[in-house]
Design a protein around this motif. Structure first.
Motif, short mmCIF file in Angstrom:
data_model
loop_
_atom_site.label_atom_id
_atom_site.label_comp_id
_atom_site.label_asym_id
_atom_site.label_seq_id
_atom_site.Cartn_x
_atom_site.Cartn_y
_atom_site.Cartn_z
N ASN A 10 0.76 -1.26 -0.19
CA ASN A 10 0.22 -0.19 -0.04
C ASN A 10 1.12 1.28 -0.02
N GLU A 11 0.17 2.61 -0.51
CA GLU A 11 1.38 3.71 -0.46
C GLU A 11 0.79 4.22 0.62
N SER A 12 -0.96 4.91 0.90
CA SER A 12 -1.22 5.41 1.92
C SER A 12 -1.06 4.73 3.17
N LEU A 13 -0.68 4.76 4.33
CA LEU A 13 -0.48 4.14 5.22
C LEU A 13 -1.22 4.80 7.23
N LEU A 14 -1.03 4.32 7.79
CA LEU A 14 -2.54 5.20 8.67
C LEU A 14 -1.83 4.33 10.00
N LEU A 15 -1.50 5.09 10.36
CA LEU A 15 -0.66 4.20 12.19
C LEU A 15 -1.34 5.04 12.94
N GLY A 16 -2.15 4.50 14.67
CA GLY A 16 -2.26 4.83 15.38
C GLY A 16 -3.55 6.28 15.52
N PHE A 17 -3.89 5.63 14.45
CA PHE A 17 -5.53 6.43 14.58
C PHE A 17 -6.59 5.49 14.76
N PRO A 18 -7.88 6.34 16.04
CA PRO A 18 -8.97 5.73 17.09
C PRO A 18 -10.47 5.27 15.41
N THR A 19 -10.62 4.37 15.62
CA THR A 19 -11.76 3.87 14.33
C THR A 19 -13.24 4.74 14.38
N SER A 20 -13.38 5.41 13.11
CA SER A 20 -14.33 5.98 13.33
C SER A 20 -15.30 6.48 12.00
N GLU A 21 -16.67 6.42 11.85
CA GLU A 21 -16.98 6.76 10.36
C GLU A 21 -16.62 7.57 10.04
N ALA A 22 -15.94 8.79 10.13
CA ALA A 22 -15.76 9.68 9.60
C ALA A 22 -14.69 9.09 8.73
N LEU A 23 -13.64 8.63 10.11
CA LEU A 23 -11.85 7.97 8.81
C LEU A 23 -12.19 7.11 7.85
N ASN A 24 -13.20 6.43 8.08
CA ASN A 24 -14.09 5.48 6.97
C ASN A 24 -14.27 6.70 5.88
N ARG A 25 -15.57 7.09 6.07
CA ARG A 25 -15.52 8.26 4.64
C ARG A 25 -14.70 8.41 3.75
N GLU A 26 -13.15 9.33 4.57
CA GLU A 26 -12.62 9.25 4.21
C GLU A 26 -11.46 9.47 3.53
N GLU A 27 -11.33 7.51 3.90
CA GLU A 27 -10.48 6.94 3.08
C GLU A 27 -8.96 6.96 3.08
N LEU A 28 -9.24 7.51 4.26
CA LEU A 28 -7.04 7.94 3.73
C LEU A 28 -6.37 7.13 3.43
N GLY A 29 -6.12 5.40 3.57
CA GLY A 29 -5.27 4.63 3.36
C GLY A 29 -5.03 3.71 4.10
N VAL A 30 -4.46 2.58 4.82
CA VAL A 30 -4.46 1.92 4.99
C VAL A 30 -3.53 1.53 6.60
N ALA A 31 -4.92 1.05 7.39
CA ALA A 31 -4.07 0.79 8.71
C ALA A 31 -2.96 -0.27 9.30
N LEU A 32 -2.16 0.42 9.71
CA LEU A 32 -0.62 -0.88 9.51
C LEU A 32 -0.79 -1.80 10.59
N PRO A 33 -0.83 -2.77 11.09
CA PRO A 33 -1.02 -3.48 12.16
C PRO A 33 -0.41 -3.23 13.65
N TYR A 34 -0.67 -3.45 14.59
CA TYR A 34 -0.13 -3.38 15.83
C TYR A 34 0.58 -4.26 16.05
N PHE A 35 1.93 -3.92 16.15
CA PHE A 35 3.20 -5.52 16.35
C PHE A 35 4.23 -4.59 17.71
N GLN A 36 4.32 -5.20 18.64
CA GLN A 36 5.33 -4.72 20.18
C GLN A 36 6.86 -5.52 20.06
N PRO A 37 7.59 -5.03 19.93
CA PRO A 37 8.80 -5.89 19.77
C PRO A 37 9.00 -6.73 20.66
N PHE A 38 10.25 -7.59 20.80
CA PHE A 38 10.29 -8.17 22.56
C PHE A 38 11.95 -8.51 22.17
#
Length: 460
Positions: free
Chosen positions: A121-149
């Motif tokens: 993907n070219e447009s990537l989202l990081l740390g956004f809250p889930t909302s209908e407004a965000l879905n409507r504006e289609e900014l990009g694809v949310a990155l999955p959360y990963f905590q390294p160890f």
């Protein structure tokens, strides 16, 4: 009741996130430490690259500057930077380790998906809250959360290089700043950097609401160094209201564009949608509005600097607030995690009318159960959340350096009884008004609507 005004000395207190002195010292440290980090790791990365990774460390060393400039310290380096006015204790470090380990266990399967999502993907989202407004504006694809160890000690030879550089530094504060560099920036740097694959960086745009984990901070820094774009989004209050807001300075400094909740001050600011407020409204509207309490009192973080002050403030409030008009009150502590009750933070409250919340229930639910929300400290995010959903609120204004765009709104809210500079004025207002009638009239004022559009913007 004695009139006591609680001031915030944000200008001359370098440990304050609203001090110009903090911004000035941060600039110097980012520049200085960028050279140090390149020396440690034999690299030539830009100051922008290192600034992204050094943010938490610089915050921590400035917060405890009075401690670090007194004498040379020889502590064992922490794995992560830990912010605070004193060094983290053993209990605090164990607690953070447990939390990070739990997050790693819950996200262990996401590492490969994270890198695959970036690649595809070219447009990537990081740390956004889930909302209908965000879905409507289609900014990009949310990155999955990963905590390294981290299960190995990392490259110990890099720590020796840190100590050598610190030994060559005469300034005590800078010597400690170098020695305090956390392991994720020293021993584990190369491992973190090398585990991130890069795919067509010049085609990527990162949209950051919250930066996430250390791995995603490294990921964004690596991609930006190779030509990707960064758009940062306002994620809380105080932005646009304090002249020397550190968060705005930092995020604007690193961004190609900084998207606000409706205002514009600096060159790269762009009025946008308040995604956090939109998510808040969606959850708030799902609760039944049954006012079991007359007032919800929202306390800020009660660190050692604030505790005694807020004890006095609370005593003033409860001793003068009309018993008949306000027979049931809910007080909410600010929570630092979701693991245990935070009610002990408000153990100084002795009034029989007051129930102390654990701080664990959703803010939206507790708001829905209270007729009015009292903000102990404004600016704060919940003040904007209340206005966004038109929930009655009052608060004590504590801003000694308001921006030009917010000044006329402060004047309006003070005139209308929403904001006060002391508890005496606030209590007299509450004892005098009918909450619903007062608020219904306020909501129809042009200044009220304009403030919301400037500082708590909805999509047009």
């Amino acid at each position: 009741m004695e009139k006591i005004i609680f001031q915030k000395d944000t200008l001359s207190d370098i440990t304050s996130s609203k001090s110009p002195l903090r911004i000035e010292l941060s600039e110097k440290l980012f520049s200085y430490l960028s050279e140090v980090m390149n020396d440690i790791h034999d690299t030539t990365f830009s100051e922008r690259f290192w600034t992204l990774l050094l943010r938490s460390h610089v915050n921590a060393v400035i917060s405890r500057k009075p401690l670090l400039e007194q004498k040379e310290h020889n502590r064992k380096p922490d794995l992560y930077p830990v912010n605070g006015y004193s060094f983290p204790g053993r209990k605090q470090k164990i607690k953070q380790t447990v939390i990070r380990t739990a997050k790693w266990a819950l996200s262990i399967l996401n590492e490969r998906t994270l890198f695959q999502t970036v690649k595809n993907n070219e447009s990537l989202l990081l740390g956004f809250p889930t909302s209908e407004a965000l879905n409507r504006e289609e900014l990009g694809v949310a990155l999955p959360y990963f905590q390294p160890f981290f299960c190995t000690p990392g490259n110990k030879s890099k720590r020796q290089k840190v100590n050598d550089l610190a030994g060559d530094t005469e300034d005590i504060f800078l010597k400690n700043v170098i020695k305090e560099l956390p392991k994720i920036l020293v021993e584990h740097f190369r491992n973190l950097y090398n585990r991130i694959p890069v795919s067509e960086p010049k085609k990527k745009t990162f949209h950051i609401h919250l930066p996430g984990t250390v791995l995603t901070e490294y990921l964004v820094a690596k991609y930006l160094e190779k030509g990707a774009k960064l758009i940062w989004y306002q994620h809380g209050s105080e932005y646009g209201e304090f002249t020397n807001d550190y968060a705005h300075y930092f995020e604007h400094k690193l961004s190609d564009r900084f998207r606000t909740w409706g205002w514009k001050i600096r060159e790269y600011d762009e009025p946008w949608t308040a995604y956090r407020l939109e998510a808040f409204r969606e959850e708030y509207t799902g609760y039944n509005k049954e006012a079991a309490y007359k007032v919800l009192i929202c306390y800020p973080d009660l660190n050692n600097k604030r505790r005694e002050e807020h004890k006095l403030l609370s005593h003033q409030l409860f001793s003068e607030l009309d018993d008949e008009k306000y027979p049931k009150i809910l007080s909410r502590p600010r929570r630092s995690n979701k693991l245990h009750s935070h009610a002990s933070e408000l153990s100084f409250i002795r009034d029989e009318r007051v129930e102390v919340s654990s701080g664990l229930r959703p803010m939206m639910k507790e708001m829905s159960e209270c007729e009015l929300v009292l903000q102990v400290n404004v600016p704060c995010t919940n003040f904007l959340e209340c206005l966004f959903v038109d929930h009655p609120t009052v608060g004590i204004l504590r801003n000694d350096q308001p921006t030009d765009i917010v000044k006329p709104y402060y004047e309006f809210f003070q005139k209308e009884g929403v904001l006060h500079t002391d508890m005496k004025s606030l209590v007299e207002h509450l004892n005098r008004i009918n909450i619903r009638e007062w608020w219904d009239e306020l909501m129809h004022r042009e200044e009220y609507r304009n403030y919301k559009q400037t500082f708590a913007r909805s999509p047009e």
